[in-house]
Enzyme design. Sequence first.
Site, short mmCIF file in Angstrom:
data_model
loop_
_atom_site.label_atom_id
_atom_site.label_comp_id
_atom_site.label_asym_id
_atom_site.label_seq_id
_atom_site.Cartn_x
_atom_site.Cartn_y
_atom_site.Cartn_z
N PRO A 129 40.58 -28.54 19.67
CA PRO A 129 41.15 -29.77 20.25
C PRO A 129 42.25 -30.46 19.44
O PRO A 129 42.07 -31.58 18.94
CB PRO A 129 39.92 -30.66 20.39
CG PRO A 129 39.04 -30.25 19.25
CD PRO A 129 39.24 -28.76 19.13
N CYS A 130 43.40 -29.85 19.38
CA CYS A 130 44.52 -30.46 18.66
C CYS A 130 45.02 -31.72 19.37
O CYS A 130 45.64 -32.57 18.74
CB CYS A 130 45.65 -29.45 18.46
SG CYS A 130 46.19 -28.61 19.95
N HIS A 131 44.70 -31.88 20.66
CA HIS A 131 45.11 -33.08 21.39
C HIS A 131 44.38 -34.33 20.88
O HIS A 131 44.84 -35.44 21.14
CB HIS A 131 44.86 -32.89 22.90
CG HIS A 131 43.44 -32.66 23.26
ND1 HIS A 131 42.86 -31.40 23.18
CD2 HIS A 131 42.47 -33.50 23.70
CE1 HIS A 131 41.59 -31.50 23.56
NE2 HIS A 131 41.33 -32.74 23.86
#
Length: 160
Positions: A129-131
Amino acid sequence: MIYMNKTDSPLGPLVLTSDGENLTGLWFENRSTIQESWQEKELPIFTETQSWLQEYFTGKDPAWMLPVKPEGTDYRKNVWKALLEVPYGETASYKDIAQMVDAASPDRKTSARAVGGAVGKNPISIIIPCHRIIGSDGDLTGYGGGIDRKIKLLELEKSL
């Protein structure tokens, strides 16, 4: 051999890649360069990924983790591993991730800027989950899939 599959999502088409057992890539189609050497094929990992994504896009935290195998340097892999520790519905700053990486490798001093570079190279978006990574001041910073998609993902998780 790298295998490929495409799937739809509420945020646009996605390209999935696999080594045959593990998910090795997940990109928004407009952010992916499909290689001629990739063989399009139906695989159990693609079916599992589609199930995971269906659950995720209903606003639920999938209760299982897919077998992922992102390719990158050891440093990038350490950053991506730290991203997996950011809980669903929460955010962390690049500085927070740098501190997590430093805690795992006490002989290293990581900068938020270096983390940003590694986050930007994450080959398995959404699942890794880089967001969820934001600036220390709370600003939404870049996202490979576009800021609009980052906002929608964070809204979906209700962390905005």
